[in-house]
Design a protein around this motif. Structure first.
Motif, mmCIF file in Angstrom:
data_model
loop_
_atom_site.group_PDB
_atom_site.id
_atom_site.type_symbol
_atom_site.label_atom_id
_atom_site.label_comp_id
_atom_site.label_asym_id
_atom_site.label_seq_id
_atom_site.Cartn_x
_atom_site.Cartn_y
_atom_site.Cartn_z
ATOM 1 N N ILE A 46 -54.577 -30.254 101.866
ATOM 2 C CA ILE A 46 -54.212 -31.356 102.771
ATOM 3 C C ILE A 46 -52.778 -31.814 102.480
ATOM 4 N N SER A 47 -52.427 -31.943 101.210
ATOM 5 C CA SER A 47 -51.068 -32.355 100.848
ATOM 6 C C SER A 47 -50.037 -31.347 101.334
ATOM 7 N N LEU A 48 -50.318 -30.068 101.162
ATOM 8 C CA LEU A 48 -49.383 -29.043 101.631
ATOM 9 C C LEU A 48 -49.271 -29.035 103.150
ATOM 10 N N LEU A 49 -50.368 -29.293 103.835
ATOM 11 C CA LEU A 49 -50.321 -29.364 105.303
ATOM 12 C C LEU A 49 -49.451 -30.533 105.761
ATOM 13 N N LYS A 50 -49.553 -31.669 105.077
ATOM 14 C CA LYS A 50 -48.696 -32.818 105.400
ATOM 15 C C LYS A 50 -47.229 -32.463 105.214
ATOM 16 N N LEU A 51 -46.922 -31.787 104.111
ATOM 17 C CA LEU A 51 -45.548 -31.372 103.852
ATOM 18 C C LEU A 51 -45.065 -30.407 104.926
ATOM 19 N N ASN A 86 -45.117 -35.843 94.529
ATOM 20 C CA ASN A 86 -43.929 -36.115 95.333
ATOM 21 C C ASN A 86 -43.967 -35.548 96.744
ATOM 22 N N ILE A 87 -45.056 -34.897 97.128
ATOM 23 C CA ILE A 87 -45.120 -34.287 98.463
ATOM 24 C C ILE A 87 -44.957 -35.342 99.564
ATOM 25 N N ASP A 88 -45.713 -36.423 99.479
ATOM 26 C CA ASP A 88 -45.626 -37.460 100.520
ATOM 27 C C ASP A 88 -44.242 -38.106 100.543
ATOM 28 N N THR A 89 -43.702 -38.373 99.360
ATOM 29 C CA THR A 89 -42.378 -38.988 99.260
ATOM 30 C C THR A 89 -41.319 -38.085 99.881
ATOM 31 N N TYR A 90 -41.359 -36.805 99.539
ATOM 32 C CA TYR A 90 -40.386 -35.852 100.073
ATOM 33 C C TYR A 90 -40.569 -35.700 101.589
ATOM 34 N N GLY A 91 -41.805 -35.645 102.051
ATOM 35 C CA GLY A 91 -42.069 -35.512 103.493
ATOM 36 C C GLY A 91 -41.489 -36.676 104.285
#
Length: 183
Positions: A46-51, A86-91
């Motif tokens: 899910i995190s990778l899909l958001k990114l 950091n995925i959400d922050t970077y996205g």
């Protein structure tokens, strides 16, 4: 004594390193249930899909999104940052940069430079997230207020005003003074 000797004889091999490692692995594997394992894989996916959605917005192509995702993972590994944390922050930072007409290449340069500076000063993952949250807000507003910049980023990164002026100088292709940076 022969009875005790026979029973102790059954322990041969149990003191070997291979046996001990196998027992340790079996114990650790048994403590991790299949449900926890599946949940961890699901959350990571899910995190990778958001990114990928964020970088797809920035690049406009699936190939570009895939390359950008790989670059993010590479930068995070190089800097020793937590990819997951950091995925959400970077996205959000990528989306705000795109909305502010900052190229993905420049966005990655900023992310790398700030991440590197944060790593050098020993900032925690939470401090890094707060710094990028502040940068994201500033990109969204299109204005940098000195008080806000110092409050949100200054607490996380010493020498923030000088670094901010340098970053703006690189983006604009000309020298920007600290005083001009806050105008």
């Amino acid at each position: 004594f022969s009875l005790v000797g026979n029973r102790l004889g059954n322990l041969t091999g149990r003191f070997r390193l291979g046996y001990q490692a196998g027992t340790l692995f079996a114990t650790m594997f048994a403590s991790c249930t299949a449900g926890q394992f599946v949940r961890a894989i699901y959350d990571a996916n899910i995190s990778l899909l958001k990114l990928q959605k964020a970088v797809l917005f920035a690049t406009g192509t699936f190939d570009g999104a895939s390359d950008a995702t790989d670059r993010y993972i590479g930068m995070s590994q190089e800097l020793g940052l937590s990819i997951k944390d950091n995925i959400d922050t970077y996205g959000r930072f990528v989306i705000a940069s795109k909305a502010a007409n900052v190229s993905l290449n420049d966005t990655n340069k900023i992310y790398h430079a700030v991440g590197q500076a944060m790593t050098v000063v020993g900032a925690s993952a939470q401090q890094q997230q707060l710094a990028f949250y502040g940068l994201t807000e500033m990109l969204q507003k299109g204005v940098v207020y000195s008080k806000e910049f110092n409050r949100q980023i200054g607490a996380q990164l010493p020498g923030n005003a000088i670094l901010g002026a340098r970053a703006l100088s690189k983006l604009e292709g000309r020298v920007v003074s600290v005083a001009e940076f806050f105008q």
